[in-house]
Design an enzyme around this catalytic site. Structure first.
Site, PDB file in Angstrom:
ATOM      1  N   GLN A 192      45.814  39.939  39.046  1.00  0.00           N
ATOM      2  CA  GLN A 192      44.956  38.840  39.826  1.00  0.00           C
ATOM      3  C   GLN A 192      45.821  37.847  40.621  1.00  0.00           C
ATOM      4  OE1 GLN A 192      42.860  38.248  35.993  1.00  0.00           O
ATOM      5  NE2 GLN A 192      41.165  37.717  37.575  1.00  0.00           N
ATOM      6  N   GLY A 240      41.350  34.041  30.451  1.00  0.00           N
ATOM      7  CA  GLY A 240      42.347  34.911  30.554  1.00  0.00           C
ATOM      8  C   GLY A 240      42.775  35.410  32.050  1.00  0.00           C
ATOM      9  N   HIS A 298      39.237  42.977  28.482  1.00  0.00           N
ATOM     10  CA  HIS A 298      39.096  42.886  29.742  1.00  0.00           C
ATOM     11  C   HIS A 298      40.544  42.864  30.675  1.00  0.00           C
ATOM     12  CE1 HIS A 298      36.906  40.195  32.918  1.00  0.00           C
ATOM     13  NE2 HIS A 298      38.080  40.094  33.031  1.00  0.00           N
ATOM     14  N   GLU A 299      41.355  41.957  29.955  1.00  0.00           N
ATOM     15  CA  GLU A 299      42.774  41.881  30.693  1.00  0.00           C
ATOM     16  C   GLU A 299      43.348  43.255  30.615  1.00  0.00           C
ATOM     17  OE1 GLU A 299      42.882  39.269  32.042  1.00  0.00           O
ATOM     18  OE2 GLU A 299      41.347  38.123  31.293  1.00  0.00           O
ATOM     19  N   CYS A 344      34.610  36.720  35.434  1.00  0.00           N
ATOM     20  CA  CYS A 344      36.197  36.934  36.004  1.00  0.00           C
ATOM     21  C   CYS A 344      36.595  36.056  37.292  1.00  0.00           C
ATOM     22  CB  CYS A 344      36.200  38.556  36.209  1.00  0.00           C
ATOM     23  SG  CYS A 344      37.830  38.949  36.940  1.00  0.00           S
ATOM     24  N   LEU A 345      37.916  35.435  37.036  1.00  0.00           N
ATOM     25  CA  LEU A 345      38.329  34.632  38.095  1.00  0.00           C
ATOM     26  C   LEU A 345      38.195  35.254  39.699  1.00  0.00           C
ATOM     27  CD1 LEU A 345      40.797  32.518  36.351  1.00  0.00           C
ATOM     28  CD2 LEU A 345      38.527  31.947  36.783  1.00  0.00           C
ATOM     29  N   HIS A 399      42.451  45.227  33.656  1.00  0.00           N
ATOM     30  CA  HIS A 399      43.009  44.711  34.900  1.00  0.00           C
ATOM     31  C   HIS A 399      44.237  45.385  35.138  1.00  0.00           C
ATOM     32  CE1 HIS A 399      40.294  41.578  36.357  1.00  0.00           C
ATOM     33  NE2 HIS A 399      40.453  40.942  35.374  1.00  0.00           N
TER      34      HIS A 399
END
Ligand code: NI
Length: 182
Positions: free
Chosen positions: A54, A49, A144-145, A102-103, A148
């Site tokens: 991000q 995701g 998670h998203e 996570c990226l 963010h």
């Protein structure tokens, strides 16, 4: 289409509260281009995701997809999902521990408790209302998203920091030890 630069932990944009997208703007070329670029960026880096913060755009947009992903070899598949202005409501008090990465926190993994079922209300990329129930890994990625978009990174939610691991050591020492849900 373009691959966007991903902000890493420490960049203030990851701590910003993202702004809602006006429904009338969703079909604009600008927003559609951003969504396409986010999808391409997620694919390029094998993310499950990606939230707009991000890629340095503090708007309430996230993309999610899990196909055959080398970063998450055991994860159940999730079709490509674009969520705009998401509201995620837990459907249970039950949480489950699972590994996340996570990226924006490259090459790291940690165990995070998440609700096992959530209701997702949002708009899709056509501006249509979506209202669905997500369970297990899909519920985890949604939490998670949306975190963010509220300036929260999964590292904030690791209960036992001793699980926070570099991916190489994670593969050597942790994989398969705890119940793995991502
Ligand atoms: Ni992330």
């Amino acid at each position: 289409m373009a691959i966007l630069k991903v902000a890493r932990l420490g960049h203030p944009v990851l701590r910003q509260q993202a702004e809602p997208v006006a429904p009338a703007d969703i079909r604009s070329a600008h927003v559609q281009q951003l969504i396409d670029d986010m999808i391409e960026t997620m694919h390029e880096y094998d993310g499950a995701g990606l939230a707009a913060n991000q890629v340095h755009v503090p708007r309430r947009i996230a993309v999610i997809e899990v196909g055959k992903n080398p970063r998450y070899p055991d994860a159940p598949e999730i079709p490509l999902t674009v969520v705009i202005n998401p509201v995620v409501t837990p459907l249970t008090e039950e949480t489950e521990d699972g590994w996340e990465g996570c990226l924006s926190v490259p090459d790291m993994r940690g165990v995070v408790p998440r609700f096992t079922g959530v209701r997702l209300e949002c708009l899709d990329r056509e501006g249509k209302a979506v209202d669905l129930v997500a369970k297990e890994f899909f519920a985890r990625v949604l939490q998670h998203e949306t975190d963010h978009l509220n300036g929260i990174v999964y590292v904030d939610r690791i209960r036992d920091m001793r699980t926070f691991s570099h991916i190489a050591e994670w593969q050597r020492y942790w994989l398969g030890i705890r119940e793995q849900s991502d």
